[in-house]
Structure formats: C-alpha cells, structure tokens
Design an enzyme around this catalytic site. Sequence first.
Site, mmCIF file in Angstrom:
data_model
loop_
_atom_site.group_PDB
_atom_site.id
_atom_site.type_symbol
_atom_site.label_atom_id
_atom_site.label_comp_id
_atom_site.label_asym_id
_atom_site.label_seq_id
_atom_site.Cartn_x
_atom_site.Cartn_y
_atom_site.Cartn_z
ATOM 1 N N THR A 67 -11.959 -11.427 -7.648
ATOM 2 C CA THR A 67 -13.359 -11.148 -7.231
ATOM 3 C C THR A 67 -13.671 -12.782 -6.926
ATOM 4 O O THR A 67 -13.044 -13.485 -7.110
ATOM 5 C CB THR A 67 -14.199 -10.928 -8.398
ATOM 6 O OG1 THR A 67 -15.503 -10.789 -7.929
ATOM 7 C CG2 THR A 67 -14.209 -11.928 -9.462
ATOM 8 N N HIS A 68 -14.653 -12.977 -5.887
ATOM 9 C CA HIS A 68 -15.446 -13.903 -5.535
ATOM 10 C C HIS A 68 -16.673 -14.452 -6.048
ATOM 11 O O HIS A 68 -17.464 -15.226 -5.827
ATOM 12 C CB HIS A 68 -15.593 -13.921 -4.311
ATOM 13 C CG HIS A 68 -14.482 -13.329 -3.474
ATOM 14 N ND1 HIS A 68 -14.345 -12.055 -2.889
ATOM 15 C CD2 HIS A 68 -13.221 -14.110 -2.701
ATOM 16 C CE1 HIS A 68 -13.299 -11.929 -2.251
ATOM 17 N NE2 HIS A 68 -12.666 -13.101 -2.107
ATOM 18 N N ARG A 97 -4.448 -5.885 -11.502
ATOM 19 C CA ARG A 97 -5.449 -6.665 -10.796
ATOM 20 C C ARG A 97 -6.758 -5.893 -10.847
ATOM 21 O O ARG A 97 -6.895 -4.598 -10.402
ATOM 22 C CB ARG A 97 -5.002 -6.709 -9.399
ATOM 23 C CG ARG A 97 -6.010 -7.413 -8.540
ATOM 24 C CD ARG A 97 -5.678 -6.925 -6.990
ATOM 25 N NE ARG A 97 -4.451 -7.390 -6.486
ATOM 26 C CZ ARG A 97 -4.076 -6.830 -5.329
ATOM 27 N NH1 ARG A 97 -4.596 -5.604 -4.832
ATOM 28 N NH2 ARG A 97 -2.622 -7.203 -5.082
ATOM 29 N N GLN A 128 -9.621 -0.056 -9.673
ATOM 30 C CA GLN A 128 -11.137 -0.258 -8.906
ATOM 31 C C GLN A 128 -12.161 -0.032 -10.004
ATOM 32 O O GLN A 128 -12.515 1.189 -10.585
ATOM 33 C CB GLN A 128 -11.336 0.649 -7.728
ATOM 34 C CG GLN A 128 -10.356 0.363 -6.719
ATOM 35 C CD GLN A 128 -9.864 1.694 -5.906
ATOM 36 O OE1 GLN A 128 -9.983 2.966 -6.360
ATOM 37 N NE2 GLN A 128 -9.757 1.384 -4.490
ATOM 38 N N GLY A 185 -13.742 -2.616 -5.887
ATOM 39 C CA GLY A 185 -13.410 -1.477 -5.041
ATOM 40 C C GLY A 185 -14.015 -1.570 -3.518
ATOM 41 O O GLY A 185 -15.170 -1.913 -3.499
ATOM 42 N N ALA A 186 -13.269 -1.242 -2.621
ATOM 43 C CA ALA A 186 -13.763 -1.412 -1.146
ATOM 44 C C ALA A 186 -13.926 -0.217 -0.454
ATOM 45 O O ALA A 186 -13.976 -0.363 0.588
ATOM 46 C CB ALA A 186 -12.333 -2.441 -0.744
ATOM 47 N N ASP A 196 -1.728 -2.138 -4.286
ATOM 48 C CA ASP A 196 -2.993 -1.814 -4.118
ATOM 49 C C ASP A 196 -3.522 -0.613 -4.483
ATOM 50 O O ASP A 196 -2.686 0.321 -4.447
ATOM 51 C CB ASP A 196 -3.210 -2.153 -2.310
ATOM 52 C CG ASP A 196 -3.137 -3.729 -1.869
ATOM 53 O OD1 ASP A 196 -2.786 -4.578 -2.658
ATOM 54 O OD2 ASP A 196 -3.199 -3.764 -0.601
ATOM 55 N N LYS A 251 1.021 -1.234 -0.063
ATOM 56 C CA LYS A 251 -0.122 -0.154 0.065
ATOM 57 C C LYS A 251 0.976 1.349 -0.169
ATOM 58 O O LYS A 251 1.680 1.187 0.835
ATOM 59 C CB LYS A 251 -0.822 0.032 1.225
ATOM 60 C CG LYS A 251 -2.058 -1.062 1.103
ATOM 61 C CD LYS A 251 -3.155 -0.736 2.336
ATOM 62 C CE LYS A 251 -4.378 -1.365 1.817
ATOM 63 N NZ LYS A 251 -4.101 -3.002 1.824
#
Length: 323
Positions: free
Chosen positions: A242-243, A200, A179, A204-205, A150, A116
């Site tokens: 992603t899940h 990657r 993101q 987005g979080a 990240d 980060k």
Amino acid sequence: MALSLQVEQTAVTWEWGSALIVGRALLWAAEKKRVQKLVTEGKLSRSVVTRFVAGDTLEDAITAIKELNARGIGGILDLLGEGVQDAVGAGAAFEEYLLSIRRIEETKIDTTVSIKLTQLGLAFDKGACIDYVRRLAAEAQAIGTYVEIDMEQSEYVTDTIDIYKHLQKDFDDLRLALQVYLRRTPGDLEDMATIAPKVRLVKGAYKEPEDIALEKGKEIDAQFRFLTTWLFDKGADPGIATHDSDLIAHAHRAAQSSGSDKGSYEIQMLYGIRRDLQEQLATDGYRVRTYVPFGSAWYPYLMRRMAERPANLRFFLRALVGK
Ligand SMILES: Cc1cc2nc3c(=O)[nH]c(=O)nc-3n(C[C@H](O)[C@H](O)[C@H](O)COP(=O)(O)OP(=O)(O)OC[C@H]3O[C@@H](n4cnc5c(N)ncnc54)[C@H](O)[C@@H]3O)c2cc1C
C-alpha cells in the site's frame, strides 16, 4: 456557521461521489477493447505511460530495478498482459517469464517475479496453468528468488487460491496476493491459517459488485488493518502492499506487538508512486519492494492506476490531446 458546515459537507460528499464515479468509469473502460483501441492508438504521450511503466522491454525493467537496488529497494518484476485467450498465448507468456528469470540470474538484480494466472491460461486450462506455475516457481527458487501470484478479478479468486495452496506444499516461498476489499478474504485467510500463508495484502484494484466487495474507503481501511494484524499473528513474512501511510504505520505497530523485527516483513509499492516514501522506508531500515511493470500491454494496468487517483486524470487527458 451551520450553513457553511453544510456547504462544506456537501462539497466533500460531491468530491468523494464524483471521484467514485470517475473511478468506476475508468475501471469499466479498463476492460473495454474499443476504448483501449482509442486510447492506445491515440496521441497518448509516452510521459503518461512511463510514469507508471518501466518501458516496453525486459531490459527497461532491469534498468529500473538496478536503479531501485542502488537505493536499497528490491524489485517485483511484472510482465504486463492478462486475460490470454489461447494455449499459444499462454505458452508465449510462460517463455517470457522464463526469460525474465534467466536475466535475473545473469544480471544478479534483487527482484521477485510476479505472475498473473490468466496470462498462463487459468481461464481455459487450469492443469496447464498449474504446470507453468510449478516450473516457474522451481526456476525462481533455483536462482534464490521466488514467484508472487497476483490476484485478478473475483471470478478467478477461488482457482488462484487453490493453485497457491496446491503448490505451497512444495514451494513455501511462493507469495499470494489477497484483496482486502473482497468480503470473502477474512474467511479465505482463516481457511489457510494452518499453512501460515505468505501473503501480499492489497486493497484490490478491479471493478467488483457491492455484494462481494466493500466499497467505502473507511471499511476497506478497517479490514486492511484487521487482516494486517492477522498476517503478523498467523501468516509468514507479510507483504504489506500500500501507499497509505496510516496503513503502513499500522503494520509497524502490528509487527511490534507480535514481536516481529523490521526484517520479518516487507512494504511493497508500485513503480512511480510515493517514491519519497519508498526511499524513506528503505533508509529507515525497512524491507521495501517496488512492483515494476514492463511490456506493451500497458492499457488495463494504466487505467487501474488512473481509477485509484482521479487527480491523475487531468495529467492523462492533457497528454491524450497532445497538450
Ligand atoms: C506491490 C503491489 C502489488 C499489487 N498487486 C495487486 C494485485 O495482485 N491485485 C490487485 O487487485 N491489486 C494489486 N495492487 C493494487 C492495490 O490493490 C491498490 O489498487 C493500490 O495499491 C492502491 O491502493 P493503496 O493501498 O495504495 O491506497 P490508496 O488509498 O489508493 O492510496 C493511498 C495514497 O497513495 C497514493 N496513491 C495511490 N495510488 C496512486 C496512484 N495511482 N497515483 C498517484 N498516487 C497514488 C496517494 O497519495 C494516496 O492518497 C497492488 C499494489 C501494490 C502496491
């Protein structure tokens, strides 16, 4: 019939609406120091934290990655912590990353290193931050792995992309997280088309205002599919993080259409989430990597995971009151 349909729709809208409100409240709480103190000093049982975090130490993360490697899954090592305020903190984070790379070499585990940039001082000394990233990228490359950057809050996106573009000339194995929810991301990718960026892709979080970030799940998914296809056409070695099974299925289709084989892209997931899917994909011959966070600064990370899935909240609150 019409009435029951209307009731059902209201229930769905309410459920979606309340999940959104809980999610937003958790993202707000993730950035509030006073709430952090309350939670981290409260009775939060280790079971909640250890579900998403490998442990407090680098050795805990190495143990977790060894277990993943035994199941054919690679690691992405993540030292928890963000928003470092001074040069001493940034220097300390750099030393910890360096130590991580040394331990990867000694233990021969299959893992990349995610960093980060706010941990390396991006917010107050961009020059020093670039030097740190350059040195980490070189150390990682020397032992046959690479650094992943990240993506954090929107105020850091321009600088993070600049640093990636600057260093990508010397380290083409560097990977950059982008993101999908940001309205600017398709334009950012187009601007990088000539360098075939190694990205990657994540939804987005963070909590972002609506004028800069998509909020509706369907819009985010559509943009995810569009950008996945873009990466197979114009990027290098896409990392689809992603899940979401539908988005993973889209990535497989996009790979096929662009003539890419299973070895030419990666599916990435988070530690403790959809382990069944991670193992299934690895068994089916796909490249899978799991993001393995470690360290004592777990609070903002954990709150973001709660916000993504308010169903986790029941589990979290029960642990908080010690039941
Ligand atoms: C490897 C990796 C690296 C990441 N790096 C970044 C980054 O650099 N910057 C950034 O902003 N974000 C990052 N993220 C987080 C990302 O932005 C999303 O917030 C996160 O991945 C959840 O989105 P999703 O695509 O899995 O979809 P969702 O729609 O959130 O989830 C799809 C399905 O996955 C399962 N699931 C998802 N989350 C959870 C959870 N917390 N608990 C239990 N089940 C869950 C559920 O079954 C859910 O229905 C990263 C994610 C991954 C996997």
